[in-house]
Design a protein around this motif. Structure first.
Motif, PDB file in Angstrom:
ATOM      1  N   VAL A   1      10.336   3.373  -4.585  1.00 39.14           N
ATOM      2  CA  VAL A   1       9.192   2.701  -3.989  1.00 39.14           C
ATOM      3  C   VAL A   1       9.714   1.561  -3.112  1.00 39.14           C
ATOM      4  CG1 VAL A   1       7.046   1.460  -4.406  1.00 39.14           C
ATOM      5  CG2 VAL A   1       7.749   3.301  -5.958  1.00 39.14           C
TER       6      VAL A   1
ATOM      7  N   ASP B   1      12.342  11.632  -4.038  1.00 34.04           N
ATOM      8  CA  ASP B   1      11.016  11.118  -3.734  1.00 34.04           C
ATOM      9  C   ASP B   1      11.142   9.712  -3.160  1.00 34.04           C
ATOM     10  OD1 ASP B   1       8.278  10.951  -3.603  1.00 34.04           O
ATOM     11  OD2 ASP B   1       7.960  11.682  -5.633  1.00 34.04           O
TER      12      ASP B   1
ATOM     13  N   ASP C   1       9.096   6.483  -1.045  1.00 32.42           N
ATOM     14  CA  ASP C   1       7.860   5.856  -0.571  1.00 32.42           C
ATOM     15  C   ASP C   1       8.208   4.711   0.375  1.00 32.42           C
ATOM     16  OD1 ASP C   1       5.440   4.688  -0.123  1.00 32.42           O
ATOM     17  OD2 ASP C   1       4.937   4.337  -2.217  1.00 32.42           O
TER      18      ASP C   1
ATOM     19  N   SER D   1       7.754   0.517  -0.448  1.00 32.41           N
ATOM     20  CA  SER D   1       6.577   0.187   0.359  1.00 32.41           C
ATOM     21  C   SER D   1       6.393  -1.326   0.463  1.00 32.41           C
ATOM     22  CB  SER D   1       5.322   0.825  -0.254  1.00 32.41           C
ATOM     23  OG  SER D   1       5.083   0.298  -1.547  1.00 32.41           O
TER      24      SER D   1
ATOM     25  N   SER E   1       5.834   3.492   2.633  1.00 29.98           N
ATOM     26  CA  SER E   1       4.543   3.074   3.171  1.00 29.98           C
ATOM     27  C   SER E   1       4.505   1.576   3.466  1.00 29.98           C
ATOM     28  CB  SER E   1       3.426   3.404   2.167  1.00 29.98           C
ATOM     29  OG  SER E   1       3.429   4.784   1.870  1.00 29.98           O
TER      30      SER E   1
ATOM     31  N   ARG F   1       6.546   9.416   1.747  1.00 28.51           N
ATOM     32  CA  ARG F   1       5.295   8.706   2.033  1.00 28.51           C
ATOM     33  C   ARG F   1       5.520   7.716   3.175  1.00 28.51           C
ATOM     34  NH1 ARG F   1       3.724   7.630  -4.369  1.00 28.51           N
ATOM     35  NH2 ARG F   1       4.660   9.591  -5.063  1.00 28.51           N
TER      36      ARG F   1
END
Length: 712
Positions: A471, A498, A500, A473, A502, A529
């Motif tokens: 993550v 995976d 992210d 983001s 964003s 993402r």
């Protein structure tokens, strides 16, 4: 033996360039690869063509790090053949080692003479031609080769009775000019594999060593007492370096030898927990073979000098002259068979000079890693994160954990302020995260610092990822971060699944850089993402090249809240038809789309090659005309869409179009989101009628509060 048999895997790719990481890091990379799909083959089947291949296998290259069991495999192959257990179509097997061939560097032989020299029985039998026999030549230890193997300028040789240098013999044999019907098996460490041109190798295999379960199995077999075995296994897991090194079977044996002795002499005492301690204890165990006296002590010190100087020169084996330079008397043969058993050994080839080596050798390109963990030198510049982290391994070997403990206390208390961390403290944090026994499920950069600097500092952690959701983001990232992440995705050792990104201002330039890594054959990313990243239709152009790439493994793509417009979706849609595209979920919420986008996406849904299962078009001005166009795709027998979100200023007309499409085709749709639309009573009646239809497979239907009340 069984574990080593199962540890060979087949690799049809070209020979890779050596990874920059060496030593323990290289071993860790190899151990991580065991999570990936691979084809296991037995050593007796090494020359059998894999499924789908018609041509015979002539030359096999088997890679593997030091001590992993490559030589043992070739010996097992030869033994099984000699005992009539396998490969009985082979009439002669000739195993050579490059150690033995090196000492013939200045001499000339024909191939027949070379075989006669090593295998006297062939000369006694009067064999002067090999053309009519099924032969296998084994060349073990390419990484130890000191012969100038030149595959571009070497003269062509086709006559096995013509004399020439040994390197010319070998290059012509490997190229297939000499005895093209003979089969060859070459073993090597990964770093030396590129000495042989890829076109000369039919199949590449790799010995993977022990996975985590096999490590435990080894120690449970070695220590029959369950409590003792469990204690040893638990102890090894507490040290990441020890646990990683036990990937190598020979290190499992060293570890077992040491811990068995320590448990006998230290009831309830502390067990060795660093590599340095383990090797020191191993030397002590070996010293019991012969009483250590001042002369032996001097010999051990001299061998240390040999090891360091030869590692600096890049030599893995050495000869009498190398020992003499370090003050070692070659006549002190008792030393080699006494204290230094299993540490240093002498080999004698037929009619040849003596060859010397250390049993366990450091790996190339990082060949001083293990040595560095014995002798810490902080005066050298160590600018790269990898080198800085390695210094912490060195400090750990010296039992100095003060800096690491300082960072751990901050982490435990929740008072870690990364804004004030020095480069050394950042490296300590990376070392802690890499050494953690826990496998993370989620790595959230904001936990440490929502900044680009933090990401670049923690990049080694990202490189070591194992199926973790990263993550990143809202962390003020730019295209500089995209370039770094692209490098990670392109790395052969990366397992990033995976990501992210964003709410970062990546723009088109960032996505373009990221796409380079996404197209790499090594990239295994499945989820990406990019919501609210200030992207435009030009970004879709870069991403569409990823979707059509044969190597892309992307399954889930979130592009919500970017100004893609219809032109961007049309670019994406053109590649969603591609047979290489594996995208299952596409999120385009709030992307400033109109009914023109629906026309392009409808064509995708109608395509037989489309793998799209989940489509989010919410918060776009699609209107009824857009849904009507989309319904054409939903009617297609090729459409397998399972989820559709479309809260886009729709009226009851859209309900009619959707119901008509879903009734005309055995629909796969399980989830339909029509919330925040003005469907009215007539639209609701159509929906309610469809819910009662045998065609309906909906499991979830979302609408606004009024619709929910009527449906209930």
């Amino acid at each position: 033996e069984e574990n080593e048999k199962e540890g060979i895997s087949e690799d049809h790719s070209e020979l890779p360039e050596e990874d920059e990481a060496g030593g323990v890091r290289q071993i860790e990379t190899a151990s991580r690869k065991q999570d990936r799909a691979e084809t296991s083959i037995r050593q007796e089947d090494i020359f059998k063509p894999p499924p789908g291949r018609d041509q015979p296998i002539r030359t096999v290259m088997t890679k593997g790090v030091a001590g992993i069991g490559k030589t043992v495999l070739t010996q097992m192959f030869t033994l099984d053949w000699a005992e009539d257990k396998a490969n009985q179509d082979i009439e002669f097997t000739f195993p050579f080692t490059f150690r033995e061939l090196n000492v013939l560097k200045e001499k000339k032989f024909s191939l027949v003479e070379l075989v006669h020299l090593f295998f006297t029985e062939t000369k006694e039998a009067g064999m002067c031609s090999f053309d009519h026999f099924q032969l296998v030549f084994i060349f073990d230890g390419l990484d130890e080769c000191r012969l100038p193997l030149d595959f571009h300028n070497t003269e062509v040789l086709t006559d096995p009775t013509e004399s020439t240098s040994v390197d010319v013999l070998l290059t012509n044999l490997i190229r297939g000019k000499l005895l093209p019907s003979a089969r060859l098996w070459i073993t090597t460490r990964p770093a030396a594999a590129n000495q042989i041109p890829p076109q000369c190798v039919d199949m590449v295999t790799e010995v993977r060593g022990f996975n985590d379960l096999q490590k435990e199995e080894y120690f449970r077999k070695r220590f029959r007492h369950e409590e003792q075995a469990s204690r040893i296994i638990s102890h090894i897991k507490t040290s990441r370096s020890l646990h990683i090194m036990c990937h190598i079977p020979v290190f499992c044996w060293i570890t077992a030898t040491v811990l068995e002795e320590v448990l006998k002499t230290r009831e309830g005492g502390e067990l060795p927990k660093t590599l340095t301690e383990m090797y020191i204890h191993f030397l002590v165990v070996q010293s019991k073979v012969k009483k250590v006296n001042p002369e032996t002590r001097k010999m051990i010190e001299s061998l240390g000098k040999v090891a360091f100087e030869q590692l600096q020169k890049g030599n893995l084996i050495f000869y009498e002259s190398d020992l003499t330079e370090c003050g070692i008397d070659i006549r002190a043969a008792s030393v080699y068979s006494g204290v230094l058993t299993q540490i240093f050994k002498e080999e004698t080839g037929l009619y040849q000079d003596k060859v010397f080596c250390f049993v366990h050798l450091s790996s190339p390109h990082g060949h001083l890693d293990l040595f560095l963990r014995f002798l810490l030198d902080l005066s050298l510049e160590n600018l790269s994160p990898e080198k800085s982290i390695n210094l912490f391994h060195c400090l750990n070997e010296l039992n100095d954990g003060s800096l690491v403990e300082e960072i751990q206390q901050s982490l435990r208390s929740g008072r870690l302020s990364t804004d004030k961390l020095s480069p050394a403290q950042w490296s300590a944090l990376v070392f802690i995260l890499l050494s953690s026994e826990k496998d993370l499920d989620v790595f959230d950069l904001k936990k440490y610092s929502a900044s680009e600097e933090a990401l670049l500092r923690l990049l080694p952690v990202v490189k070591a990822s194992k199926k973790v959701l990263y993550v990143l983001s809202g962390c003020n990232l730019s295209d500089r971060s995209c370039e770094a992440l692209s490098s990670v995705l392109s790395s052969q050792s990366s397992s990033l699944r995976d990501l992210d990104l964003s709410n970062n201002n990546l723009q088109h330039s960032g996505v373009k850089l990221l796409s380079v890594g996404l197209k790499s054959p090594h990239c295994e990313l499945k989820g990406l993402r990019l919501s609210s990243c200030n992207l435009s239709d030009r970004s879709c152009e870069a991403l569409s090249s990823v979707l059509s790439s044969q190597s892309s493994s992307l399954r889930d793509l979130d592009l919500s809240n970017n100004n893609l417009q219809d032109s961007g979706v049309q670019l994406l849609s053109a590649q969603l038809h591609s047979s290489y595209c594996q995208l299952n979920r596409l999120r385009l919420s709030g992307c400033n789309l109109s009914d023109r986008s629906c026309e392009a996406l409808s064509s995708v849904l109608s395509s037989q090659s489309s793998s799209l299962r989940d489509l989010d078009l919410s918060n776009n001005n699609l209107q009824d005309s857009g849904v009507k166009l989309l319904s054409v795709g939903l009617k297609s027998p090729h459409c397998e869409l399972e989820a559709l979100r479309s809260n886009c200023s729709l009226s009851e007309i859209s309900c009619s179009s959707l119901v008509s499409a879903l009734k005309s085709n055995p629909s796969h749709l399980r989830e339909l989101d029509l919330s925040v639309n003005n469907l009215k009573d007539s639209g609701l009646k159509d929906l309610c009628g469809f819910l009662k239809s045998p065609h309906c497979r909906l499991e979830t239907l979302r609408s606004d509060s009024f619709c929910q009340k009527v449906l209930v």
